[in-house]
Write a protein that holds these residues in place. Structure first.
Motif, PDB file in Angstrom:
ATOM      1  N   HIS A  73      38.980  46.056  41.953  1.00 52.96           N
ATOM      2  CA  HIS A  73      38.468  44.912  41.186  1.00 52.96           C
ATOM      3  C   HIS A  73      37.300  45.210  40.420  1.00 52.96           C
ATOM      4  O   HIS A  73      36.977  44.465  39.520  1.00 52.96           O
ATOM      5  N   GLU A  76      38.268  46.404  37.265  1.00 56.26           N
ATOM      6  CA  GLU A  76      38.901  45.182  36.575  1.00 56.26           C
ATOM      7  C   GLU A  76      37.694  44.359  35.707  1.00 56.26           C
ATOM      8  O   GLU A  76      37.819  44.252  34.381  1.00 56.26           O
ATOM      9  N   HIS A  77      36.690  44.158  36.380  1.00 51.26           N
ATOM     10  CA  HIS A  77      35.771  43.691  35.558  1.00 51.26           C
ATOM     11  C   HIS A  77      35.091  44.445  34.742  1.00 51.26           C
ATOM     12  O   HIS A  77      34.670  43.855  33.556  1.00 51.26           O
ATOM     13  N   GLU A 170      31.602  37.325  44.299  1.00 51.46           N
ATOM     14  CA  GLU A 170      32.740  36.537  44.195  1.00 51.46           C
ATOM     15  C   GLU A 170      33.405  36.724  45.748  1.00 51.46           C
ATOM     16  O   GLU A 170      34.148  35.913  46.160  1.00 51.46           O
ATOM     17  N   TYR A 878      30.042  32.891  40.099  1.00 51.99           N
ATOM     18  CA  TYR A 878      31.275  33.403  39.688  1.00 51.99           C
ATOM     19  C   TYR A 878      31.615  32.863  38.548  1.00 51.99           C
ATOM     20  O   TYR A 878      32.131  33.207  37.709  1.00 51.99           O
TER      21      TYR A 878
HETATM   22 ZN    ZN Z   1      36.840  39.053  40.222  1.00 49.37          ZN
END
Ligand code: ZN
Length: 1015
Positions: A73, A76-77, A170, A878
């Motif tokens: 994750h 991914e960011h 998040e 977020y």
């Molecule tokens: Zn995320």
């Protein structure tokens, strides 16, 4: 000579290094597809050739979790935070702020990470693809990015430490809601020690143990071209797509990833999965039956989730069918038994298909179960399945399951993006584990085979119960219990973690790192810097945008008058959608708070003196679905809208508030569907107290669980409630006032309440109605001749004139209205929540004016600049976004999953002050305009297009006004935006309404509160 990708003689041959491995026929999607592999890099491509100008691509990587550090994750960011060709802070945001994309996102799954993008403009499509390809294969992955997106220790002025990070915050939000945690617990339990048991998104208590080196290693291990699956969909020719990859990426990939010779098995027709990844994909299953208990936060829970799970093997349509038979609707044999037991307030989430695993499971049970009743639920589920098997399954239950599946396979939807993403998920599911993509793409054909089996063998369905449940030896019984200590315990572990980290901490070094980070975060990129991403110019955009056409005609009503009929012709694939709406604004405003519950229960209480079960099973055999709904909004005070409204004045349908029914059905069942709809409307029952009691329980549970999930909406509705009648109505119907209303309905009042609902319903029907149909041409032609008899039989008349009530009348219905009355009001909504939300609202300009367009540009600019930098990146929320609603005349800003909502309000208002003197860069403004235009041309699903058209007619905002909006938008200059920023700032000095939604412990002293609501 051109390479013909559809010529089977070319199988095994290559085009620019891409070997053509298969040509798949996909009749279920009226498309063909190609499977290709690049010889040297191993990159695999699956291209679905569809007659659709909205093209989609997705780079997917098999990233299989082996712990809950959330590396996939965070990666991914982070890949989207700067790359070789695009060395920007966040190319993704820059891109989002200037491109014409119709979808742009990135998603982490338990076993893969996917980067999809879509556009209806070819040049734009390739720009997005270029940025994404560069991001995933050539990211910078600096240390600053890692600590910004992942986790870091932050130090305040007093030297007090806290853990921060975008992903960290998040995920904290995820761990705040009962249902999110409960679902995760279920999955975890079923696959002990294998990838689904870990949180690929990251567990906030584990995320801080991830090191920078592990993070870098992760990219090296998984983000290779030979672990990349490139999904393509749409009408851009394959050759053009491969040319693009060849020209811009292949050589760079070969160099970076040292691809010097042809890979092994390059000609294999099945997808290639590396051994080490196959190893990670292996699932660990429970071998013997057992009972397990887990805990989740109590926020939003009304009791435990109690369920039994059975492994089912790989997902297929036969299992889906079995689930539909057992639990497809409330009268289905298993769901009926569970609901009738009153042991819980809803069916627990029922799955047989997570879409990720090769080995999936059935899960049946109840949620909201009281302590002490757990065993009863287990026994009931098991006893019920046995009984259903022994009694056999009724024809209606089989028919309604078949009808439901037939319908859903034909309906094209757009829930969270283009329909091509739904197909993408199917493709990736097989591809990811080395299966042929085409095997995932024949749902209709596979279901036809199941239908044949159902016809041929009357025991087929019942034998599935035996096979999957009665003969299945391993059952896993699970209780997920809401725990009051959940947050306390996690906070304690977090504190210990910080203390541990503090021990070996070099505070000087930390300060240096943080200074560097904050410095980088504060750097505002110049247009020269962001110019590395090519962008479309306003002069290149098409002013002639696609407008939805809504036709108005009339059907002879039961009193001889004309009932308005709105028609939207759309490509619906042999399905029709129909609304029958009645105005409720003639009722005394004290009843408006009851309207949402009324709309919830109509179609759910039975009709024509039949039992509820008979009603639901009858409707499930005829229609795709039928449900109650409301349409509420207002007409803008702009002259164009007023003129439009005046044209239709005599028909009384403009600027009304509506409640009614919507149904969707296959056109081949149109006659039966209309008969049934007429029966439902004219003979609706309100006398089944027990049924109402269980509906009420569900409504209450839903409201409760929506609190934290929708904290943003609750805050916003409070902040703007006093601005207009329609915004007041919005708070009454969907805000805290509604939450309070629903909580005030008591069991002992049920007979009384039902009498009220009945009175309100028939009162509304007396006010007349409008009809609306969305369907393809053939369907429309078939339905129109049926309508007169439908209207007469149902007793529908034209719409009566409305009674006028004042804003004060509306406001008097709002819970604690005194808190939010004054111009600068500020209110806090407090409950137990690990995350917060803020909302700020101030006045805006009139709809369809050039000023309103400039304010729109300003709000969009804010989203991709100030709010992103200050509230998301530095503040750790977020999300945060601003917008203008010029119809309701307000300028709004909300934050989402915000660790410090109080602070965010201040940051926002300070920023407005700064920006009131800011000189906007012309290039920046042009890009912002292009991206707003991009949103305006985003395609919609047929049903949604119909709704937009209908809505435009009801609230005097027809589609042609879009042309004026586009003209106004294109005319906006940087000077106009500067004026807009100053105007908005000045307005906030006169009127600025705020609301924060936060944890009980949050200090809101600095805000100067007018009131607090504690939930
Ligand atoms: Zn995320």
């Amino acid at each position: 000579m051109m390479f013909d990708f559809l010529n089977k003689d070319n199988l095994g041959k290559d085009y620019k290094g891409f070997i053509l491995l298969s040509i798949d026929d996909l009749p279920d999607y009226k498309a063909k597809a190609l499977f290709l592999r690049h010889k040297k890099t191993g990159l695999e491509v699956y291209h679905i050739l569809a007659d659709d100008k909205e093209n989609t691509f997705a780079f997917a990587f098999r990233t299989v979790a082996k712990d809950s550090k959330g590396c996939a994750h965070i990666m991914e960011h982070s890949t989207l935070c700067g790359s070789e060709k695009y060395p920007l802070k966040e190319p993704f945001t820059t891109l989002a702020g200037q491109s014409l994309n119709t979808f742009l996102n990135a998603m982490t799954y338990p076993d893969k990470t996917v980067y999809p993008g879509s556009s209806v403009v070819k040049a734009d499509y390739f720009t997005i693809m270029d940025v994404y390809a560069d991001a995933v294969f050539f990211p910078k992955l600096d240390y600053e990015t890692f600590i910004q997106e992942g986790h870091r220790l932050e130090m305040d002025e007093k030297g007090k430490l806290s853990i921060q990070g975008v992903v960290y915050n998040e995920m904290k939000g995820n761990y705040s809601s009962f249902i999110d945690v409960a679902v995760d617990e279920q999955i975890k339990v079923m696959y002990p020690d294998s990838f689904p048991a870990f949180d690929s998104g990251g567990d906030p208590l584990v995320i801080p143990t991830l090191t920078y080196q592990e993070f870098l290693d992760f990219h090296q291990k998984f983000y290779n071209p030979d672990n990349c699956l490139l999904y393509l969909y749409g009408n851009i020719p394959t050759a053009e797509q491969l040319d693009y990859l060849d020209e811009h990426f292949i050589a760079r990939l070969e160099k970076k990833y040292k691809c010097t010779k042809e890979i092994e098995n390059a000609y294999s027709e099945t997808p290639l999965v590396k051994e080490e990844i196959k190893e990670l994909q292996k699932l660990n299953l429970i071998k013997e039956s057992r009972e397990i208990k887990a805990y989740a936060p109590e926020t939003g829970a009304t009791g435990s989730i109690v369920a039994i799970n059975w492994y089912s093997g790989k997902a297929d349509i036969e299992k889906y069918y079995l689930s539909e038979v057992l639990c497809g609707n409330d009268s289905s044999p298993l769901s009926k038994r569970l609901k009738d037991s009153k042991l819980g307030d809803d069916l627990s989430p029922i799955w047989n298909n997570f879409g990720q695993m090769q080995e999936e499971f059935f899960c049946y049970g109840l949620s909201g179960v009281k302590k002490g009743d757990e065993k009863k639920v287990f026994d009931l589920v098991q006893k019920s399945l046995k009984e259903i098997y022994e009694e056999g399954i009724s024809e209606e239950d089989i028919d309604s399951a078949v009808m439901g599946i037939d319908f859903s396979l034909r309906e094209v939807t757009r829930y969270w993006g283009p329909y091509s993403l739904v197909i993408m998920e199917k493709v990736l599911k097989g591809w990811n584990s080395g299966k042929l993509c085409r095997d995932q793409l024949s749902p209709i054909t596979s279901f036809e085979k199941v239908k044949e089996k159902i016809k041929a063998d009357k025991d087929y369905t019942k034998n599935l119960i035996k096979k999957y449940f009665l003969d299945n030896d391993v059952t896993v019984k699970i209780i997920v219990e809401p725990s009051e200590q959940y947050f306390e315990e996690r906070t304690k572990i977090e504190k210990e973690l910080i203390a541990r980290l503090e021990k070996n901490l070099d505070k000087v070094q930390l300060k240096r790192d943080l200074d560097l980070l904050h410095q980088a975060q504060q750097h505002i990129e110049t247009p020269e810097e962001t110019s590395c991403i090519p962008h479309t110019k306003i002069s290149e955009l098409d002013r002639n945008i696609d407008l939805i056409k809504t036709e108005l005609s009339f059907v002879k009503g039961s009193d001889g008058s004309g009932v308005p009929l709105f028609i939207n012709k759309e490509q619906t694939n042999g399905i029709f959608y129909m609304d029958v709406m009645f105005p409720f604004d003639g009722l005394d405003p004290k009843y408006y708070r009851d309207i949402p519950t009324l709309s919830n229960i109509i179609t759910n209480m039975g009709w024509n003196n039949k039992s509820w079960d008979d009603c639901i099973s009858e409707s499930a055999c005829v229609m795709g679905d039928v449900w109650g709904r409301t349409y509420c909004s207002s007409v803008s005070d702009s002259q164009d809208c007023k003129d439009f409204a005046a044209k239709y004045k005599d028909y009384n349908f403009i600027d009304r508030q509506w409640i009614g029914l919507t149904c969707k059905a296959l056109t081949e069942n149109a006659e039966k569907s209309l008969d049934l709809l007429s029966e439902i409307i004219s003979k609706m029952s309100f006398d089944d107290n027990q049924r109402f009691e269980s509906l009420l329980q569900e409504i209450k549970a839903d409201k409760k669980s929506s609190l934290v999930q929708s904290g943003r909406d609750y805050a916003l509705k409070r902040a703007r409630a006093t601005l207009s009648k329609s915004l007041a109505l919005n708070e009454i119907m969907w805000g805290i006032t509604q939450y309070k209303t629903v909580s005030s309905y008591h069991k002992k009042d049920i007979p009384q309440l039902l009498q009220t609902f009945k009175k309100l319903y028939y009162e509304c029907i007396k006010q007349g109605a409008v009809l609306h149909i969305t369907a393809d041409e053939d369907s429309v032609n078939k339905i129109i001749p049926l309508l007169e008899s439908f209207v007469q039989k149902t007793g529908i008349t034209s719409v009566k004139t409305k009674k006028e009530y004042t804003l004060e009348d509306y406001l008097s219905q709002i819970y604690k209205v005194e808190n939010i009355k004054d111009e600068m009001s500020c209110e806090a909504i407090k409950l137990n929540s690990q995350t917060g939300y803020a909302a700020v609202v101030s006045p805006a300009c009139e709809y369809l004016t050039k000023e309103a367009s400039a304010e729109n540009v300003f709000s969009t600019w804010l989203n991709t600049h100030t709010l992103w930098d200050k509230i998301r990146t530095s503040g750790g929320a977020y999300g945060a976004n601003a917008w203008i609603d010029s119809i309701s005349r307000y300028f709004g800003m909300c934050t989402y999953r915000d660790p410090s909502p109080v602070q965010s309000v201040k940051v926002y208002l300070d920023s407005l002050k700064e920006l009131s003197e800011y000189d906007f860069d012309p290039h920046d403004i042009e890009r912002t305009i292009v991206s707003i235009y991009g949103n305006a041309i985003c395609p919609a699903a047929p049903k949604d297009r119909g709704e937009k058209g209908f809505w435009g007619m009801l609230f005097a905002n027809p589609q042609d006004f879009k042309l004026k909006l586009v003209d106004n938008l294109f005319a906006v200059t940087p000077e106009d935006v500067k004026k807009a920023a100053l105007r908005i700032y000045n307005q906030t000095q006169k009127m600025c309404k705020k609301a924060v939604f936060c944890d009980k412990s949050t200090s809101t002293d600095d805000l100067g509160l007018n009131g607090t609501i504690t939930l």
